[in-house]
Design a protein around this motif. Structure first.
Motif, short mmCIF file in Angstrom:
data_model
loop_
_atom_site.label_atom_id
_atom_site.label_comp_id
_atom_site.label_asym_id
_atom_site.label_seq_id
_atom_site.Cartn_x
_atom_site.Cartn_y
_atom_site.Cartn_z
N ASN A 99 -10.41 -65.49 0.50
CA ASN A 99 -11.30 -66.30 1.33
C ASN A 99 -11.52 -65.68 2.70
OD1 ASN A 99 -8.99 -66.81 2.80
ND2 ASN A 99 -8.86 -68.99 2.30
N THR A 100 -11.25 -64.39 2.79
CA THR A 100 -11.32 -63.66 4.06
C THR A 100 -12.71 -63.07 4.30
OG1 THR A 100 -10.52 -61.72 2.86
CG2 THR A 100 -8.90 -63.02 4.03
N TYR A 101 -13.66 -63.33 3.41
CA TYR A 101 -14.95 -62.66 3.38
C TYR A 101 -14.73 -61.20 2.94
CZ TYR A 101 -17.21 -66.71 5.41
OH TYR A 101 -17.68 -67.98 5.60
N MET A 102 -15.81 -60.64 2.41
CA MET A 102 -15.73 -59.33 1.75
C MET A 102 -15.08 -58.25 2.62
SD MET A 102 -16.60 -58.04 -1.22
CE MET A 102 -18.04 -58.84 -1.93
N ASN A 103 -15.50 -58.20 3.88
CA ASN A 103 -15.07 -57.09 4.76
C ASN A 103 -13.59 -57.08 5.10
OD1 ASN A 103 -17.78 -56.63 4.70
ND2 ASN A 103 -18.13 -56.89 6.89
N LEU A 104 -12.87 -58.18 4.79
CA LEU A 104 -11.44 -58.25 5.09
C LEU A 104 -10.62 -58.53 3.83
CD1 LEU A 104 -11.61 -60.28 8.43
CD2 LEU A 104 -11.30 -57.81 8.17
N SER A 105 -11.13 -58.14 2.69
CA SER A 105 -10.48 -58.44 1.41
C SER A 105 -9.07 -57.87 1.30
CB SER A 105 -11.32 -57.89 0.25
OG SER A 105 -12.60 -58.47 0.23
N GLY A 106 -8.82 -56.73 1.95
CA GLY A 106 -7.53 -56.06 1.83
C GLY A 106 -6.36 -56.89 2.30
#
Length: 224
Positions: A99-106
C-alpha cells in the motif's frame, strides 16, 4: 598384550569424542528449515485507491486478487500492505499487495520477507510491461528494472535484482506523450474480454513456481 588392549580403549574414546562433537539438529529446527523453504512471497505491484483498480498499471494487484478469490482466501489489512495466504501441495503462498504506492514498493517487500523469513529465491514479483504485447507472459529469474518504478525501488531496497519477476504485457498502443495516461488508463473492451483467460493462466504460473520450480515454470509458460 596390555598395550594392544590399551589401544582398543584409546581408539574407542576417540570415536566417541568425535561423535559428541557433531552438532545436534533438533526436530523443531528441521521443521523450521522445511517451513522456510516451503514459503513463498508473491507480490502483485499496483497503486492503492479506487481510481486505479482497473488500470493497466495494476495488473499485479488484479492477478493476486484473482488467485485469492480462486483459493477461497481474503486479503486483510497489514503493515505496509494487504496480505492473503493459502496452502497448496504442502506449500504456503503469501500474497502481498503493497500500500506504499508503486514507487515505494521495495519497503513493503523487504518488511514481509524479513517478517516471514522468506528467502530471496522464493520471492515472486508480478508487474506490467509496456514492451510486451497485451497478455504476453515473461518470467525471468533476474534482470534490470526495465524503466518500471516498482521494480526500480525493489532493486534499490533489496540491493539486488536477483529475484524472480513475472512481467505481464500491456503493449504500448499509445500516442506520443500519452504513456502515463495509457498506463493509468482502463483496459479497452478487447482486453477486458481476454483478461479472464489470462488471469487463470497467471494463477497457474504462481502455483507452478512454488511446486514445480522456476525452471519448469519458465519452460511451461513463457510466451504462452
Amino acid at each position: 598384550m596390555i598395550k594392544w588392549i590399551s589401544n582398543i580403549f584409546s581408539s574407542t574414546k576417540k570415536e566417541d569424542h568425535t561423535d559428541s562433537m557433531k552438532p545436534e539438529v533438533h526436530e523443531h529446527q528441521k521443521n523450521n528449515i522445511e517451513s522456510v523453504s516451503n514459503k513463498f512471497l508473491i507480490v502483485g505491484l499496483g497503486n492503492i485507491g479506487a481510481e486505479y483498480v482497473n488500470t493497466r498499471h495494476n495488473i499485479g494487484f488484479k492477478i493476486v486478487d484473482h488467485l485469492a478469490k480462486k483459493e477461497g482466501t481474503q486479503f486483510e489489512t497489514a503493515k505496509l500492505g494487504s496480505l492473503a495466504q493459502f496452502k497448496f501441495k504442502g506449500r504456503t503462498f503469501l500474497l502481498l499487495k503493497p500500500n506504499t504506492y508503486m514507487n515505494l514498493s521495495g519497503k513493503a517487500v523487504q518488511y514481509w520477507m524479513d517478517k516471514k523469513n522468506i528467502p530471496l529465491e522464493n520471492l515472486f514479483v508480478i508487474t506490467d510491461d509496456l514492451n510486451l504485447p497485451f497478455g504476453t507472459i515473461r518470467i525471468k529469474p533476474k534482470g534490470s528494472d526495465g524503466g518500471h518504478n516498482g521494480l526500480k525501488n525493489i532493486n534499490l531496497i533489496l540491493n539486488t535484482n536477483q529475484y524472480t519477476r513475472f512481467r505481464f504485457g500491456i503493449s504500448d498502443e499509445f500516442k506520443k506523450g500519452k504513456q502515463v495516461d495509457y498506463v493509468l488508463g482502463d483496459w479497452d473492451d478487447n482486453e477486458k474480454t481476454a483478461l479472464p483467460e489470462r488471469l487463470e493462466i497467471a494463477s497457474e504460473i504462481i502455483k507452478s513456481f512454488g511446486t514445480a520450480g522456476l525452471e519448469n515454470t519458465m519452460t511451461a509458460y513463457n510466451g504462452k
